[in-house]
Scaffold this motif. Sequence first.
Motif, short mmCIF file in Angstrom:
data_model
loop_
_atom_site.label_atom_id
_atom_site.label_comp_id
_atom_site.label_asym_id
_atom_site.label_seq_id
_atom_site.Cartn_x
_atom_site.Cartn_y
_atom_site.Cartn_z
N LEU A 1 -8.24 3.97 0.90
CA LEU A 1 -8.11 2.60 0.42
C LEU A 1 -9.33 1.77 0.81
O LEU A 1 -9.79 0.93 0.03
CB LEU A 1 -6.84 1.95 0.97
N SER A 2 -9.86 1.98 2.01
CA SER A 2 -11.04 1.23 2.46
C SER A 2 -12.28 1.60 1.66
O SER A 2 -13.26 0.86 1.66
CB SER A 2 -11.31 1.49 3.95
N ARG A 3 -12.24 2.75 0.98
CA ARG A 3 -13.35 3.15 0.09
C ARG A 3 -13.06 2.74 -1.35
O ARG A 3 -13.86 3.02 -2.24
CB ARG A 3 -13.56 4.67 0.16
N GLY A 4 -11.92 2.10 -1.59
CA GLY A 4 -11.56 1.69 -2.93
C GLY A 4 -10.89 2.75 -3.77
O GLY A 4 -10.80 2.64 -4.98
N VAL A 5 -10.40 3.81 -3.11
CA VAL A 5 -9.73 4.92 -3.81
C VAL A 5 -8.21 4.73 -3.76
O VAL A 5 -7.65 4.67 -2.65
CB VAL A 5 -10.11 6.27 -3.18
N PRO A 6 -7.53 4.60 -4.89
CA PRO A 6 -6.08 4.42 -4.86
C PRO A 6 -5.35 5.60 -4.22
O PRO A 6 -5.80 6.74 -4.32
CB PRO A 6 -5.70 4.29 -6.34
N VAL A 7 -4.24 5.30 -3.54
CA VAL A 7 -3.39 6.33 -2.96
C VAL A 7 -2.11 6.37 -3.78
O VAL A 7 -1.41 5.37 -3.88
CB VAL A 7 -3.09 6.02 -1.48
N GLU A 8 -1.83 7.53 -4.36
CA GLU A 8 -0.64 7.65 -5.22
C GLU A 8 0.14 8.90 -4.85
O GLU A 8 -0.39 9.81 -4.24
CB GLU A 8 -1.06 7.71 -6.69
N ALA B 1 0.82 -1.21 0.00
CA ALA B 1 0.00 0.00 0.00
C ALA B 1 0.86 1.26 0.00
O ALA B 1 0.48 2.29 -0.58
CB ALA B 1 -0.93 -0.01 1.21
N LEU B 2 2.02 1.21 0.65
CA LEU B 2 2.92 2.36 0.73
C LEU B 2 3.77 2.54 -0.52
O LEU B 2 4.24 3.65 -0.80
CB LEU B 2 3.85 2.21 1.93
N ALA B 3 3.97 1.47 -1.28
CA ALA B 3 4.92 1.50 -2.40
C ALA B 3 4.67 2.64 -3.39
O ALA B 3 5.63 3.26 -3.87
CB ALA B 3 4.92 0.15 -3.11
N PRO B 4 3.41 2.97 -3.75
CA PRO B 4 3.21 4.05 -4.73
C PRO B 4 3.59 5.44 -4.23
O PRO B 4 3.62 6.39 -5.02
CB PRO B 4 1.70 3.99 -5.01
N MET C 1 -9.90 -2.34 -0.55
CA MET C 1 -8.48 -2.02 -0.45
C MET C 1 -7.69 -2.77 -1.51
O MET C 1 -6.86 -2.18 -2.22
CB MET C 1 -7.95 -2.38 0.94
N PHE C 2 -7.93 -4.08 -1.60
CA PHE C 2 -7.19 -4.87 -2.58
C PHE C 2 -7.53 -4.46 -4.01
O PHE C 2 -6.69 -4.54 -4.91
CB PHE C 2 -7.44 -6.36 -2.35
N ASP D 1 -6.19 -0.57 9.91
CA ASP D 1 -4.98 0.09 10.43
C ASP D 1 -4.06 0.48 9.29
O ASP D 1 -3.53 1.59 9.23
CB ASP D 1 -4.21 -0.83 11.39
N VAL D 2 -3.84 -0.48 8.37
CA VAL D 2 -2.98 -0.24 7.21
C VAL D 2 -3.50 0.95 6.41
O VAL D 2 -2.75 1.88 6.07
CB VAL D 2 -2.92 -1.50 6.31
N ALA D 3 -4.81 0.95 6.10
CA ALA D 3 -5.38 2.02 5.28
C ALA D 3 -5.25 3.38 5.96
O ALA D 3 -4.96 4.39 5.31
CB ALA D 3 -6.85 1.72 5.00
N ALA D 4 -5.43 3.40 7.28
CA ALA D 4 -5.37 4.68 8.00
C ALA D 4 -3.96 5.25 8.04
O ALA D 4 -3.76 6.45 7.83
CB ALA D 4 -5.92 4.51 9.42
N ILE D 5 -2.95 4.42 8.33
CA ILE D 5 -1.58 4.95 8.40
C ILE D 5 -1.11 5.40 7.02
O ILE D 5 -0.41 6.41 6.88
CB ILE D 5 -0.60 3.93 9.04
#
Length: 411
Positions: free
Chosen positions: A404-411, A23-26, A61-62, A311-315
């Motif tokens: 991420l929990s809403r299905g929105v990519p983080v970039e 999740a952090l890689a981008p 998230m996935f 937790d992953v999505a929030a951090i």
Amino acid sequence: MTEQRYDIVIAGGGMIGTSLALALAPLGLRIAVVEAVARQDETQPSFDDRSTALSRSTQRMFEAMGLWPDIVAASTPIRSIHVSDQGRFGFSHIDADEQGVEALGYVVINRVLGNVLQRALHSRPEVTVVCPARIVAVALDTDAATASLELEDGSGQELSCSLLVAADGANSAIREMIGITAQKSSYGQRAVIGNLLPEKPIDNVAYERFTPQGPLAVLPVAEGRAGFVWTVSENDAERVMSLDDKAFLGELQKEFGYRLGRFSRVGKRAAYPLVLSKALRLTATRAVLIGTSAHGLHPVSAQGFNLGMRDVAAIVDCIADARVADGPCDPGNAALLERYAEWRRADQNKLVRFTDSLVKLFGSQRPPLRALRDIGMLGFDLVPGVRSLFAKHTMGLAGRLPRLSRGVPVE
């Protein structure tokens, strides 16, 4: 001893730690994952034949991370949840159609999910995997965290970072090293887990049956099989595990009943003690807890992994927002970590209370509580809005959700 510098070091390469790295890689950060057990080693506890129920928010998230097509291909949808109380009249249920979704969640074998996550991890050049290696000491100061490693050949290495993440499980060594205490309370129970073959099709139904010893969950998995999580008394666990397959299935059948016909062909069994654990705080200087390092739940509601994924999505959200708002990102600054802790506290406390209350309510044989259970079952099906509210929590869609929990990519 050599020292290498990273933005984030993740202690623990199980499903939660690996998901965080992906999740952090981008975000363009230098990330290291430290894992003690090699992936191909059969003792790797995160990627075994247990089944994990993925909530709707974890599915999203996935999807946002581009991993869902590979995961869903090996997953089984849950289209209905059936809840019953052994020896009592009636049952309650939640239906996907009623909630307007194609599935309430999905069941996947941990080993299969692990294969997807590992393949994705090795395709990300931003992430360095140090395995097998153990973190044997941690030093925290206002500018950086330093993790001292012991490698497989006995040599040492030091990793310094802006943020150290403890994702190394309920018995987290990192949590202790950074000075955070966890309250622990044993349920006096063990979860016996495995797979079996039911006579009748399970038809995408997840069953939760409460028995005097504890809850029994039967979940749909691939190829017509069913995964089970059978809670037994600590005093009876050794006897149950020593039964041959025929006797074991006979006792399991007696507890569950014949709604799915006769059980056969039970696979390899495992058992683990059930403990409620909760870290007294989620952060330290330049360090943060996620997953079972922060909270360990009873498996009664199958929400432990999904809580860790939130937790992953929030951090990730907090780090992404800091990067956008403040220019170059310092992922371990105190204000960012406090935002994360404040965000997660309510969700974690709510789920800890919910699972603990369920276990105690349905584990009691006192007449007043048994009557309360009957009323609760009736109200669950008849009182308007109760099922939908419960379903929302089960799907991980209640409260403030990270991108991420809403299905929105983080970039």
